[in-house]
Write a protein that holds these residues in place. Structure first.
Motif, PDB file in Angstrom:
ATOM      1  N   HIS A  95      59.919   8.036 113.902  1.00 56.21           N
ATOM      2  CA  HIS A  95      61.219   8.493 114.383  1.00 56.21           C
ATOM      3  C   HIS A  95      60.910  10.122 114.548  1.00 56.21           C
ATOM      4  O   HIS A  95      59.970  10.637 114.222  1.00 56.21           O
ATOM      5  CB  HIS A  95      62.202   8.290 113.488  1.00 56.21           C
ATOM      6  N   MET A  96      61.908  10.517 115.426  1.00 57.17           N
ATOM      7  CA  MET A  96      61.984  11.886 115.784  1.00 57.17           C
ATOM      8  C   MET A  96      63.461  12.131 115.870  1.00 57.17           C
ATOM      9  O   MET A  96      64.540  11.522 116.130  1.00 57.17           O
ATOM     10  CB  MET A  96      61.559  12.013 117.205  1.00 57.17           C
ATOM     11  N   LEU A  97      63.762  13.500 115.672  1.00 53.64           N
ATOM     12  CA  LEU A  97      65.216  13.911 115.745  1.00 53.64           C
ATOM     13  C   LEU A  97      65.251  15.367 116.605  1.00 53.64           C
ATOM     14  O   LEU A  97      64.438  16.242 116.298  1.00 53.64           O
ATOM     15  CB  LEU A  97      65.744  14.194 114.229  1.00 53.64           C
ATOM     16  N   GLU A  98      66.181  15.425 117.512  1.00 52.14           N
ATOM     17  CA  GLU A  98      66.379  16.737 118.337  1.00 52.14           C
ATOM     18  C   GLU A  98      67.648  16.978 118.514  1.00 52.14           C
ATOM     19  O   GLU A  98      68.456  16.203 118.657  1.00 52.14           O
ATOM     20  CB  GLU A  98      65.610  16.364 119.655  1.00 52.14           C
ATOM     21  N   ASN A  99      67.995  18.299 118.142  1.00 61.62           N
ATOM     22  CA  ASN A  99      69.387  19.163 118.542  1.00 61.62           C
ATOM     23  C   ASN A  99      69.197  19.236 119.895  1.00 61.62           C
ATOM     24  O   ASN A  99      68.946  20.213 120.430  1.00 61.62           O
ATOM     25  CB  ASN A  99      69.595  20.111 117.676  1.00 61.62           C
ATOM     26  N   THR A 100      70.258  18.357 120.417  1.00 64.03           N
ATOM     27  CA  THR A 100      70.574  18.672 121.839  1.00 64.03           C
ATOM     28  C   THR A 100      71.808  19.632 122.269  1.00 64.03           C
ATOM     29  O   THR A 100      72.283  19.632 123.538  1.00 64.03           O
ATOM     30  CB  THR A 100      70.393  17.379 122.878  1.00 64.03           C
ATOM     31  N   GLY A 101      72.527  19.468 121.210  1.00 59.65           N
ATOM     32  CA  GLY A 101      73.887  20.236 121.322  1.00 59.65           C
ATOM     33  C   GLY A 101      73.863  21.832 121.204  1.00 59.65           C
ATOM     34  O   GLY A 101      72.881  22.321 121.469  1.00 59.65           O
ATOM     35  N   THR A 102      74.892  22.463 120.997  1.00 59.62           N
ATOM     36  CA  THR A 102      75.135  23.724 121.209  1.00 59.62           C
ATOM     37  C   THR A 102      75.320  24.535 119.960  1.00 59.62           C
ATOM     38  O   THR A 102      75.500  25.557 119.993  1.00 59.62           O
ATOM     39  CB  THR A 102      76.235  24.122 122.238  1.00 59.62           C
ATOM     40  N   THR A 103      75.515  23.657 118.998  1.00 62.38           N
ATOM     41  CA  THR A 103      75.723  24.147 117.462  1.00 62.38           C
ATOM     42  C   THR A 103      74.664  23.648 116.683  1.00 62.38           C
ATOM     43  O   THR A 103      73.775  22.716 117.030  1.00 62.38           O
ATOM     44  CB  THR A 103      77.010  23.656 117.045  1.00 62.38           C
ATOM     45  N   ASP A 104      74.484  24.307 115.363  1.00 56.95           N
ATOM     46  CA  ASP A 104      73.464  23.658 114.700  1.00 56.95           C
ATOM     47  C   ASP A 104      73.643  22.194 114.122  1.00 56.95           C
ATOM     48  O   ASP A 104      74.797  21.868 114.077  1.00 56.95           O
ATOM     49  CB  ASP A 104      73.614  24.481 113.354  1.00 56.95           C
TER      50      ASP A 104
END
Length: 114
Positions: A95-104
């Motif tokens: 698995h992998m997780l990426e923050n693609t949003g604009t907040t934490d």
């Protein structure tokens, strides 16, 4: 036992070859898992940062997303993930997780032995 927030150990570093750094706030310390696991952390990913793709061998990992949104790679299948979602990576899976949003993006990470 009670640990106040200011007593929790923290770290910030790249994780599993991901982009940027991940802040980890340790909720349980080594020796407190009763030989059942090895990680129970509150994690924070800044926008654009990620936990790199990795495989679990001999253990499994659960992410519970507290806030934010991004992408989760479940064994090569990319899918959106957001607050309230639970991602489970079983023994032998990747698995992998990426923050693609604009907040934490904040999440709880738990690793238990298989």
């Amino acid at each position: 036992m009670l640990r106040h927030f200011d007593q929790l150990a923290t770290s910030e570093a790249p994780l599993k070859g991901g982009k940027g750094t991940v802040k980890g706030i340790r909720l349980l310390n080594d020796g407190e898992f009763l030989n059942k696991g090895r990680l129970f952390n509150h994690m924070i990913l800044k926008p654009g940062c990620s936990v790199g793709a990795h495989q679990h061998t001999g253990d499994m990992e659960v992410y519970y997303i507290l806030s934010g949104d991004g992408l989760y790679d479940d064994n090569g299948t990319m899918m959106p993930i957001r607050a309230g979602d639970v991602a489970i990576c079983a023994d032998g899976e990747t698995h992998m997780l990426e923050n693609t949003g604009t907040t934490d993006m904040e999440f709880i990470a738990l690793i238990l032995y298989a």
